[in-house]
Design a protein around this motif. Sequence first.
Motif: not given
Length: 413
Positions: A206-207, A211-214, A266-269, A291-294
Amino acid sequence: MRTGGWVFAVLIVFGFVWRIGAERNVRTERISGSAGDVLEDDPVGRLKVYVYELPSKYNKKLLQKDPRCLTHMFAAEIFMHRFLLSSPVRTLKPEEADWFYTPIYITCDLTPTGLPLPFKSPRMMRSAIQLISSNWPYWNRTEGADHFFVVPHDFGACFHYQEEKAIDRGILPLLQRATLVQTFGQRNHVCLNEGSITIPPYAPPQKMQTHLIPQDTPRSIFVYFRGLFYDVNNDPEGGYYARGARAAVWENFKDNPLFDISTDHPTTYYEDMQRAIFCLCPLGWAPWSPRLVEAVVFGCIPVIIADDIVLPFADAIPWEEIGVFVAEEDVPDLDTILTSIPPDVVLRKQRLLANPSMKWAMMFPQPAQPGDAFHQILNGLARKLPHDKHIYLKPGERILNWTAGPVGDLKPW
């Protein structure tokens, strides 16, 4: 690569960004052949799992004591339990079960700063096994060979966060015949049994979703990394943490304009990862990290720096096709390696990463979704069936040594 070569490399990067920006919209690609089929397997109807009902001190009470366990990287043990309770593969008739699952939250013992402590885990695990072997007949038939346990510590069932000490401990003797579902995976390592199922660490779905961007946002960062390069608290002399690989990244590329690397978080990670072409995924104390998942979820090509790593669901996810593997000793050449990858190869990796099935396979969503990490675990268990008839012991036969292991592990929990 020295400074003189950076100007040329930057031009290459701009070419990457231009082409990638043009293709980012909705194009995806499905991996061809058996790997794609396996990734989309449906385990329902292929196996039945019996969930032991344990006293709440082994699971729910631990979570009530510290709800932070729901969000740390080892939380798969909690969500797997919740998933199985309502899964169609669950059976309430143990006689018809293919697999037996013991719901025990062995990582839910956190320091004030939120780090899981593994030191009570061996005694807790032994206590749970003693309980199921005394109250049900199924463990004793096989001494755990048809049982699976989720053990998401740094080094799995070796129960220590430092590799040297984990190796000295070895896998808990009582788990030697069981199937271990664990985040740790490294070839030819005492903490990985043959037949174990390697899974991704938990990252809050959910987190990440918020944070998805276009999708058409250009990927203007060539290489991205946020995290430790040195662990001065646990490795004051340096060189042991990450086997020196992270230190090599910093020393070689801290001033390289192609590399956006820092210890800052950063909050924009998450947004920054979606603006990057390559995301470094180096080993830390263990070969794996969230990081692998992200990286996979955000479509950033994972650059895997961890020799001999066994990656999550490697029989289903085409890691060679979607990632870049760099040997630890080759870290000083990382810039040359990455700038030498043809743009067409980069674009294909990104199209594969854009496939939703690739992303779901790395996540433990609530509620569960077809093809997600829960289902990949079940697929892995289903592929191990039918059990070999030799796993069943003869009357009176015993293989495991209940008194083996460090003396501290034998104390009551």
